[in-house]
Design an enzyme around this catalytic site. Sequence first.
Site, PDB file in Angstrom:
ATOM      1  N   ASP A 389       0.813  -1.222   0.000  1.00 22.48           N
ATOM      2  CA  ASP A 389       0.000   0.000   0.000  1.00 22.48           C
ATOM      3  C   ASP A 389       0.850   1.277   0.000  1.00 22.48           C
ATOM      4  O   ASP A 389       0.495   2.255  -0.666  1.00 22.48           O
ATOM      5  CB  ASP A 389      -0.906   0.041   1.243  1.00 22.48           C
ATOM      6  CG  ASP A 389      -1.933  -1.071   1.220  1.00 22.48           C
ATOM      7  OD1 ASP A 389      -2.126  -1.671   0.148  1.00 22.48           O
ATOM      8  OD2 ASP A 389      -2.532  -1.341   2.272  1.00 22.48           O
TER       9      ASP A 389
HETATM   10  P1  NAP Z   1       0.731  -3.981   3.032  1.00 19.49           P
HETATM   11  O1  NAP Z   1       0.166  -3.006   2.082  1.00 19.49           O
HETATM   12  O2  NAP Z   1      -0.157  -4.593   4.043  1.00 19.49           O
HETATM   13  O3  NAP Z   1       1.403  -5.104   2.142  1.00 19.49           O
HETATM   14  C1  NAP Z   1       2.186  -6.096   2.677  1.00 19.49           C
HETATM   15  C2  NAP Z   1       2.578  -7.042   1.570  1.00 19.49           C
HETATM   16  O4  NAP Z   1       3.520  -7.948   2.125  1.00 19.49           O
HETATM   17  C3  NAP Z   1       1.433  -7.870   1.035  1.00 19.49           C
HETATM   18  O5  NAP Z   1       1.035  -7.407  -0.242  1.00 19.49           O
HETATM   19  C4  NAP Z   1       1.970  -9.307   0.995  1.00 19.49           C
HETATM   20  O6  NAP Z   1       1.895  -9.810  -0.333  1.00 19.49           O
HETATM   21  C5  NAP Z   1       3.420  -9.162   1.414  1.00 19.49           C
HETATM   22  N1  NAP Z   1       3.857 -10.237   2.306  1.00 19.49           N
HETATM   23  C6  NAP Z   1       3.203 -10.785   3.339  1.00 19.49           C
HETATM   24  N2  NAP Z   1       3.933 -11.755   3.899  1.00 19.49           N
HETATM   25  C7  NAP Z   1       5.090 -11.820   3.201  1.00 19.49           C
HETATM   26  C8  NAP Z   1       6.254 -12.635   3.285  1.00 19.49           C
HETATM   27  N3  NAP Z   1       6.378 -13.583   4.229  1.00 19.49           N
HETATM   28  N4  NAP Z   1       7.246 -12.416   2.399  1.00 19.49           N
HETATM   29  C9  NAP Z   1       7.141 -11.463   1.448  1.00 19.49           C
HETATM   30  N5  NAP Z   1       6.051 -10.672   1.326  1.00 19.49           N
HETATM   31  C10 NAP Z   1       5.046 -10.850   2.186  1.00 19.49           C
HETATM   32  O7  NAP Z   1       1.969  -3.363   3.845  1.00 19.49           O
HETATM   33  P2  NAP Z   1       2.601  -1.919   3.852  1.00 19.49           P
HETATM   34  O8  NAP Z   1       2.984  -1.504   2.470  1.00 19.49           O
HETATM   35  O9  NAP Z   1       3.644  -1.966   4.902  1.00 19.49           O
HETATM   36  O10 NAP Z   1       1.415  -0.975   4.265  1.00 19.49           O
HETATM   37  C11 NAP Z   1       0.879  -0.936   5.572  1.00 19.49           C
HETATM   38  C12 NAP Z   1      -0.624  -0.871   5.522  1.00 19.49           C
HETATM   39  O11 NAP Z   1      -1.120  -0.992   6.859  1.00 19.49           O
HETATM   40  C13 NAP Z   1      -1.142   0.435   4.968  1.00 19.49           C
HETATM   41  O12 NAP Z   1      -2.347   0.230   4.273  1.00 19.49           O
HETATM   42  C14 NAP Z   1      -1.405   1.222   6.232  1.00 19.49           C
HETATM   43  O13 NAP Z   1      -2.367   2.251   6.056  1.00 19.49           O
HETATM   44  C15 NAP Z   1      -1.927   0.136   7.146  1.00 19.49           C
HETATM   45  N6  NAP Z   1      -1.823   0.566   8.536  1.00 19.49           N
HETATM   46  C16 NAP Z   1      -0.603   0.735   9.107  1.00 19.49           C
HETATM   47  C17 NAP Z   1      -0.520   1.244  10.379  1.00 19.49           C
HETATM   48  C18 NAP Z   1       0.794   1.543  11.020  1.00 19.49           C
HETATM   49  O14 NAP Z   1       0.790   2.147  12.076  1.00 19.49           O
HETATM   50  N7  NAP Z   1       1.921   1.144  10.473  1.00 19.49           N
HETATM   51  C19 NAP Z   1      -1.676   1.524  11.083  1.00 19.49           C
HETATM   52  C20 NAP Z   1      -2.904   1.321  10.456  1.00 19.49           C
HETATM   53  C21 NAP Z   1      -2.954   0.825   9.188  1.00 19.49           C
HETATM   54  P3  NAP Z   1       1.906 -11.391  -0.629  1.00 19.49           P
HETATM   55  O15 NAP Z   1       0.796 -11.961   0.156  1.00 19.49           O
HETATM   56  O16 NAP Z   1       1.753 -11.490  -2.102  1.00 19.49           O
HETATM   57  O17 NAP Z   1       3.243 -11.901  -0.161  1.00 19.49           O
END
Ligand code: NAP
Length: 465
Positions: A389
């Site tokens: 994301d």
């Molecule tokens: P993300 O959008 O959730 O994407 C994570 C990606 O990691 C997934 O597409 C997944 O794809 C891949 N993945 C999962 N396990 C894996 C593994 N073992 N090896 C390799 N890849 C793996 O993560 P992000 O880009 O870090 O974004 C964070 C999201 O969380 C945002 O939408 C944000 O708004 C939300 N959020 C974060 C917080 C915060 O405080 N950090 C709070 C609220 C919401 P595959 O399944 O294809 O592997």
Amino acid sequence: MTMTFPANFLIEIVYLIATALFVLSLMWLSAPTTARRGVLAGEVGMFLAIAGTLLERGIVEYHWIAIGLVLGAIIGVPLGMVQMTAVPQRTALSHAFGACCVTLVGTAEFYLRAPNVPKFTMAVLAMEVILGGLTFTGSLMAAGKLQEVLPQRPITYRGQNIVNLGFLAVAIAIAAVLVMHPEHRSLFPLIVGIPLIFGVLMIVPIGGADMPTVISLLNSYAGLSAAAMGFVLNSKLLIVAGALDGSSGFILSVIMSKAMNRSFSNVLFGAFGQVQTSAAGAIEARTVRSATAEEAAGILAAASKVVIIPGYGMAVAQAQHKVRELYDSLTKRGVDVSFGIHPVAGRMPGHMNVLLAEADIPYDRLLEMEDINSELPQTDVALIIGANDVTNPAARTDTTSPIYGMPILDVDKARTVMVIKRGMSPGFAGIDNPLYYLDKTLMLFGDAKAFVGDIVREISGGTHH
Ligand code: NAP
């Protein structure tokens, strides 16, 4: 009598030191270099606060306290050992316990004092139990959603916000009656019971994706209810600690909402994550280019500037130590490697910083979004490790996207983009990422830890020749 003055004085001094340590703790926690000291200051402060409280003369018997301490330790020690990815729900559980405690103390204080409760005391007592009650059930619900024992999907119906706010309004109205007439003891259960129901209803329409933000808001409520309890119990320490907790929780939720370009009311009433069937090209099968670890290693080793973007997948795979090895082997070859940290990468604030610090990656290599974005156009390779994301260019262009307007890392400006993830699954927001279909993007399919390990092997294999 002669013993009382020095004993009380000593307790006040202990409380004062504890208060100062809490303030210092928060200050030190805000920078990675002093964070460990911050944790220690918080622990010592809490120890002093508990010790000071146990010295209070009001305590008649210690055996219930001893039982409480043992029970608390039995629950607390395993809670402290959960995986880092489970910290948000663990934190929610802690808030639930704290809020439950505040509500029980408030209830006991009311029945001990009624009908002789001064107006101010009754007002803060009411605030204490209302905030405590809704935080208790709200936090339990939030923990359940994050742990996926409850459905993550937001559940909504027409007029829901009005019904929910109606519940809260009734509780506040009853509280107002009690302030004027504290002798109506039978009304008190209502200002505990209604907020308990409100806490559940409040979380029902909020999707799993917004839970971390909601948890820091609940943190803020728990802090405010503790501060109210401080007024009731006449404890300056509780007032200060509660206010610190309340304001830091609030600031954190504002930061998180901003980083996701969401307003507070949108998080609380917007039912985010509900309509996630994104329009753009979901039906036609689009092609991506994939590459092997050997090919990726070749490109990385030939680059002069590489930016690594870690995300939730790196945390899940616990790939940070392999990432450190990759950093070492590329740096050794003269490649300039830095890390681009998005404020909401992973599942809690500072998630990536903590993991990379655990792997001893130098802090000055970690750059915040604003700083790294100006460098990405001059970057040879943007290597994305389990992030999705936070790199999605649809946030900039697609007005129909649920993440439209969220500031992102401009990885698509780099010359080559490489993405390590296991497949084409979306991330937290549940939407496709157009980045993967660009000509400059290479998909490296596999588990983050295993794949980074393979790349490191290829690169170091290369140096031997
Ligand atoms: P993300 O959008 O959730 O994407 C994570 C990606 O990691 C997934 O597409 C997944 O794809 C891949 N993945 C999962 N396990 C894996 C593994 N073992 N090896 C390799 N890849 C793996 O993560 P992000 O880009 O870090 O974004 C964070 C999201 O969380 C945002 O939408 C944000 O708004 C939300 N959020 C974060 C917080 C915060 O405080 N950090 C709070 C609220 C919401 P595959 O399944 O294809 O592997």
